[in-house]
Scaffold this active site. Structure first.
Site, mmCIF file in Angstrom:
data_model
loop_
_atom_site.group_PDB
_atom_site.id
_atom_site.type_symbol
_atom_site.label_atom_id
_atom_site.label_comp_id
_atom_site.label_asym_id
_atom_site.label_seq_id
_atom_site.Cartn_x
_atom_site.Cartn_y
_atom_site.Cartn_z
ATOM 1 N N TRP A 343 -8.170 -62.229 -0.684
ATOM 2 C CA TRP A 343 -9.234 -63.047 -0.079
ATOM 3 C C TRP A 343 -10.391 -63.243 -1.049
ATOM 4 C CZ3 TRP A 343 -13.905 -60.814 2.709
ATOM 5 C CH2 TRP A 343 -14.260 -59.566 2.166
ATOM 6 N N ASP A 344 -10.409 -62.453 -2.123
ATOM 7 C CA ASP A 344 -11.454 -62.556 -3.140
ATOM 8 C C ASP A 344 -11.672 -64.023 -3.533
ATOM 9 O OD1 ASP A 344 -10.272 -59.984 -3.049
ATOM 10 O OD2 ASP A 344 -10.869 -59.505 -5.090
ATOM 11 N N GLU A 470 -12.886 -51.554 3.775
ATOM 12 C CA GLU A 470 -11.611 -50.816 3.759
ATOM 13 C C GLU A 470 -11.772 -49.320 4.012
ATOM 14 O OE1 GLU A 470 -9.395 -51.880 0.255
ATOM 15 O OE2 GLU A 470 -8.936 -53.859 1.060
ATOM 16 N N LYS A 570 -17.079 -49.007 2.506
ATOM 17 C CA LYS A 570 -16.772 -49.240 1.099
ATOM 18 C C LYS A 570 -17.538 -50.467 0.596
ATOM 19 C CE LYS A 570 -12.560 -50.063 -1.663
ATOM 20 N NZ LYS A 570 -11.157 -50.514 -1.551
ATOM 21 N N GLN A 571 -17.767 -51.416 1.518
ATOM 22 C CA GLN A 571 -18.296 -52.717 1.088
ATOM 23 C C GLN A 571 -18.929 -53.457 2.251
ATOM 24 O OE1 GLN A 571 -13.848 -53.252 0.874
ATOM 25 N NE2 GLN A 571 -14.561 -55.291 0.291
HETATM 26 C C1 BGC Z 1 -11.516 -54.351 -1.936
HETATM 27 C C2 BGC Z 1 -10.907 -55.595 -1.333
HETATM 28 C C3 BGC Z 1 -10.483 -56.524 -2.447
HETATM 29 C C4 BGC Z 1 -9.572 -55.837 -3.428
HETATM 30 C C5 BGC Z 1 -9.221 -56.701 -4.614
HETATM 31 C C6 BGC Z 1 -10.543 -53.742 -2.916
HETATM 32 O O1 BGC Z 1 -11.142 -52.646 -3.540
HETATM 33 O O2 BGC Z 1 -11.841 -53.409 -0.942
HETATM 34 O O3 BGC Z 1 -11.849 -56.209 -0.492
HETATM 35 O O4 BGC Z 1 -9.847 -57.631 -1.918
HETATM 36 O O5 BGC Z 1 -10.237 -54.689 -3.914
HETATM 37 O O6 BGC Z 1 -10.342 -57.037 -5.352
#
Ligand code: BGC
Length: 731
Positions: A343-344, A470, A570-571
Site C-alpha cells: 500500500w506504500d 502493525e 508501530k506507525q
Molecule cells: C510497515 C508497512 C509497510 C511495509 C513495507 C512495514 O514495516 O509496517 O506499513 O507497508 O513495512 O514498507
C-alpha cells in the site's frame, strides 16, 4: 553542476560503503544496480552487489509448519539479473582497490542531476606504482533510448610505464548475502532455481536469465569498447565471464573501457549503442526535464536541498514505468521486502507522480487495474462473495503475505488504492482513465466492503481486520479502515453516477449509501478520543519506561502476541486517517488524538514520522512538524532505521514530498475542488519554491515568510486559492 544536486563522499570505511550500496544505487524504474565498487567482483567485500529488474522474480511454495485454508501459497522474490558494472585493474598482481596497496585519494560523487555515480581512486602499489582510476556509471533514464546502462572506466598510470591487467566482468556475482536471522525486512535469496546462460561474441556478451518456477526470462546484452592496444583473453565461469586485457601502459596516458547494457523480457537482435556522448546527451536532456517538473527548493539550507533532491530523485528511480510493474518498498536499491509492492505506493508514493509526472501515476494505477482479476479470484478464495481483495504484498498480483495478521488482514489496501484513483482524478480530470479503469477499481472495492462488512446493531462494522499499525492486529472496526472504506463507498457512488456506469444496480447503490452512512467510527465519549479500534482502550499501555533503546524496533525483540496485548503503535494509524480527512474533523479533536497517539507510537515503521509531521504542521505546530520532517528527509542518508543496507525506504521518500507540499505548503482542495495552498513554512527557511502540475497546467509556487506567490509556467489558466485568496493564474 549545482552543489545541491550532488553528494560527495571521500572515505574508505566499509561500514559506510555498504550503506552507500543502497544510498548510491542507480535505477531507471526498470533495472537497478547497487552502489558497490567496480572491483567488487574480485574483492567480494560488498553486502549485495546485484542488479535487479522489476518483473524478473522467482517464486517458491511457502512451507507453513501449520497450514490453514486460504493462506498465501507462494513467496515471490525479486531476483538478480546479470550485472555489467564490474571493472578492475591489477598492477603486478595487486588489485587496485581499497583492500590492497595504499589509497591516496578516494572520492565518490552521486550526481542526481545526471543520474550518474562518479568515482575517483588514486592508489599506490606495494612497490610504489601510482595509478589513477576514474569511473562513471549511469543508468539511462530516457525512455527513448533502449540501452539501460552506460559505464566508463578510465586508467592513468601516474608514475610508471609497464604491463597491467585490466578486467571487465559480466554476470552474476555469487557472493550472495545470507538471510539475516529473524528480520522480516531483509531479503530472502533463492538462487537454486535461477538459471543464467551466456554467449560471448567479440566484445559483447548475451545473457538469458530464467526463473524456472515463474517461467520469466530476461535477455541482456552488454557491449564494450576499448581505446587501447592489448592482449585479450576471456575467462569463463558458470554464471559470469571476465574479459582480460593485458597491456603495456605509458605514464600519463589514458586507457578507457566503455560498456553499455540493455535488458528486455523479449529477445532482441539490435546492436547496442556505444556512443557515449550521444547516450549521455539524451540522458542529460531527460534529466533536465525531470528536474524542471520536480523542482523543489528551500532557501536557507544547501544541505537540506540536496537531501530533498536525494529523496525526490530516488523515488523517481524507483518507480516502474510500465503497466505491469509498480514501486517496491525498497525501489530497486536492494532486495529488502523481496521486491514486493505494498500500500506504500498509493498512500505515500504516487502523489509525487500525480503532481509532477501524471503519466507515471496513471501507469501505477493501471498496474492495479491489471491485477483486478487476481484480486477477484483471491476474494472468492477467501469466501467473500463479491468484489475484489487486493494483495497486501505482491509482485505479480498474487498474495504473498505469509503472516496474515500483518498481511492479508490489512484489507484497507482496497480503499487505499481507491483513494489514489480519486486523488489522481482530482489532479488530472482524466475521464478516459476513469471510464476505462478507475471506475472498475472503485466499484469492485466498494462491492468488497458490502460483502465483507456487517450491519450490526444499526452500524456498518468491519470486524477482524488489521489497520495500518502493525503492532495491533485482527481488531474490530479499525477507525482508519472504516473511514477510508466509507470514502471508498461514497466515491464509488459518485463516479458510478457521473459516468452512468452500467455494472451496478440501484439496490447496490442504496446499500453502499446505507453502509457509508451507518459506518461505525469508534469514539470514546469518556476520554473524548477517537478510538483506533473497538478494543484499544481495553488494553494496558505498553511499558515504555522499562523498554530500553536497544529493544526497538519492538518487532525484533518481542513476540507479536506480547505486542498485540498492549496499546503500542508501530506507525501512524488514526493520525493517518486524520491526515487524509483533516478538513472533516474539528482541530481540537485532532489535537487531542494527536497527543494521545503520539505518546503510544514508536515510529518503528518508516511510514510513520512523515504523517505525524504533516498533521502537527496542519494543526499549527510547525516546530514539531519541522522536527518530524528533518527525521523524514534524512532517514536514509543518516540511516536512522539502521537498515538502509537492505535498501532505501521508498514510502518515507514519498512522505517527504507530502510533508513539503501537503504539510508546509498546505496543498489541498477546497470543497469545490479548487486547489489551495496555505503558507506554513518553518521559521528556519526563508522560502520554499516548487513546481507542480494540476489538470494540465504547470504552476510554480513560491512561499516566502508571510507571503505566497504563484505563476503559471505552462498550460491553460487555472484558479487556485493562495492563503485563502482566490486567484486566477494566467499566462
Ligand atoms: C510497515 C508497512 C509497510 C511495509 C513495507 C512495514 O514495516 O509496517 O506499513 O507497508 O513495512 O514498507
Amino acid at each position: 553542476m549545482s552543489l545541491e544536486m550532488k553528494m560527495e563522499r571521500n572515505h574508505c570505511d566499509w561500514e559506510q560503503l555498504k550503506k552507500e550500496e543502497a544510498i548510491f544505487s542507480l535505477a531507471n524504474g526498470k533495472i537497478g544496480i547497487r552502489g558497490c565498487l567496480e572491483e567488487d567482483f574480485l574483492i567480494k567485500n560488498s553486502y549485495d552487489n546485484n542488479t535487479y529488474m522489476y518483473g524478473f522474480f522467482e517464486k517458491e511454495k511457502i512451507n507453513y509448519g501449520e497450514n490453514a485454508y486460504g493462506y498465501a501459497k507462494n513467496h515471490q522474490i525479486i531476483s538478480p539479473v546479470p550485472s555489467g558494472h564490474g571493472f578492475a585493474v591489477l598492477v603486478d598482481g595487486e588489485t587496485v582497490s581499497l583492500v590492497e596497496g595504499k589509497v591516496i585519494k578516494h572520492q565518490r560523487i552521486f550526481d542526481m542531476e545526471k543520474a550518474t555515480l562518479n568515482r575517483l581512486l588514486e592508489w599506490e602499489s606495494k612497490t610504489g606504482k601510482k595509478i589513477k582510476i576514474k569511473s562513471s556509471r549511469t543508468i539511462l533514464q530516457n525512455p527513448k533510448i533502449k540501452e539501460d546502462s552506460l559505464m566508463s572506466f578510465e586508467i592513468e598510470p601516474i608514475n610508471f610505464d609497464g604491463e597491467i591487467l585490466i578486467q571487465s566482468f559480466y554476470g552474476i556475482l555469487e557472493n550472495d548475502i545470507d538471510v539475516n536471522g529473524d528480520d522480516p525486512r531483509v531479503k530472502n535469496t533463492l538462487l537454486k532455481t535461477l538459471q543464467y546462460q551466456y554467449t560471448v561474441d567479440n566484445n559483447s556478451v548475451n545473457f538469458i536469465s530464467k526463473a524456472l518456477n515463474t517461467g520469466v526470462s530476461v535477455f541482456a546484452k552488454f557491449n564494450e569498447s576499448i581505446d587501447f592496444v592489448s592482449n585479450k583473453y576471456i575467462t569463463k565461469m558458470n554464471n559470469s565471464v571476465i574479459f582480460n586485457y593485458k597491456c603495456d601502459v605509458d605514464q600519463g596516458k589514458h586507457y578507457k573501457i566503455i560498456c553499455s547494457g540493455r535488458y528486455e523480457f523479449d529477445e532482441f537482435i539490435e546492436e547496442i549503442n556505444l556512443d557515449e556522448i550521444q547516450l549521455l546527451r539524451s540522458n542529460d536532456e531527460h534529466m533536465k526535464l525531470f528536474w524542471e517538473d520536480n523542482m523543489v527548493k528551500i532557501e536557507g539550507d544547501t544541505n537540506l536541498n540536496s537531501a530533498i533532491a536525494f529523496n525526490i530523485y530516488h523515488l523517481y528511480q524507483s518507480v516502474g514505468r510500465t503497466n505491469n510493474v509498480n514501486i517496491a518498498a525498497k525501489g530497486l536499491s536492494g532486495a529488502g521486502y523481496e521486491g514486493h509492492y505494498f500500500w506504500d505506493t498509493e498512500m505515500y508514493m504516487i502523489h509525487q507522480f500525480i503532481y509532477t509526472q501524471p503519466e507515471i501515476a496513471k501507469s501505477l494505477l493501471m498496474y492495479r487495474y491489471n491485477i483486478l482479476p487476481k484480486a477477484k479470484e483471491r476474494a472468492r478464495e477467501l469466501g467473500i462473495k463479491d468484489g475484489v481483495l487486493f494483495p497486501w504484498r505482491t509482485i505479480d498480483g498474487e498474495e504473498n503475505s505469509a503472516y496474515y495478521p500483518a498481511g492479508t488482514a490489512q484489507v484497507h489496501i482496497n480503499s487505499d488504492i481507491a483513494y489514489a484513483v480519486v486523488e489522481y482524478y482530482k489532479a488530472t480530470h482524466d475521464d478516459e482513465f476513469m471510464k476505462t479503469a478507475g471506475i472498475e477499481i472503485l466499484v469492485e472495492t466498494a462491492k468488497f466492503w458490502i460483502a465483507f462488512g456487517d450491519f450490526i446493531n444499526g452500524e456498518f462494522c468491519i470486524n477482524g481486520v488489521t489497520g495500518p499499525d502493525e503492532y495491533t492486529a485482527l481488531v474490530n472496526n479499525n477507525y482508519y479502515t472504516n473511514k477510508i472504506a466509507q470514502y471508498n463507498l461514497l466515491n464509488a457512488i459518485n463516479y458510478v453516477k457521473k459516468y452512468s456506469y452500467s455494472g451496478v444496480t440501484e439496490n447496490e447503490l442504496e446499500e453502499w449509501h446505507r453502509a457509508a452512512s451507518l459506518m461505525r467510527l469508534p469514539y470514546c465519549d469518556e476520554k473524548q478520543l477517537t478510538m483506533q479500534d473497538d478494543s484499544i482502550f481495553d488494553k494496558a499501555i505498553w511499558d515504555f519506561e522499562n523498554t530500553s533503546k536497544n529493544q526497538y524496533p519492538l518487532l525484533l525483540n518481542f513476540h507479536p502476541m506480547i505486542i498485540y496485548r498492549y496499546q503500542v503503535n508501530k506507525q501512524a494509524d488514526t493520525i493517518l486517517a486524520h491526515y487524509l480527512f483533516f478538513a472533516e474533523e474539528n482541530a481540537e479533536q485532532i489535537n487531542r488524538d494527536f497527543d494521545y497517539y503520539e505518546r503510544i507510537t514508536t515510529h518503528d515503521s518508516s511510514l510513520s514520522k512523515s504523517i505525524f509531521g504533516i498533521v502537527a504542521t496542519l494543526l499549527g505546530n510547525v516546530e514539531k512538524g519541522y522536527e518530524y520532517f528533518m527525521d523524514t528527509v534524512y532517514m536514509d542518508l543518516d540511516d536512522k532505521h539502521q537498515n538502509v543496507i537492505d535498501g532505501i525506504h521508498a514510502a518515507n521518500m514519498g512522505g517527504m514530498w507530502l510533508s513539503l507540499i501537503k504539510g508546509f505548503s498546505g496543498f489541498t482542495y477546497d470543497k469545490n475542488g479548487i486547489p489551495m495552498f496555505t503558507n506554513r513554512i518553518p521559521k528556519e527557511w526563508k522560502s520554499i519554491q516548487f513546481n507542480m502540475k494540476i489538470r494540465g497546467s504547470k504552476i510554480k509556487i513560491n512561499m516566502i515568510k508571510d507571503k505566497t506567490e504563484a505563476s503559471l509556467l505552462q498550460g491553460e489558466e487555472i484558479d487556485i486559492i493562495l492563503d485563502n485568496e482566490l486567484i486566477t493564474l494566467k499566462k
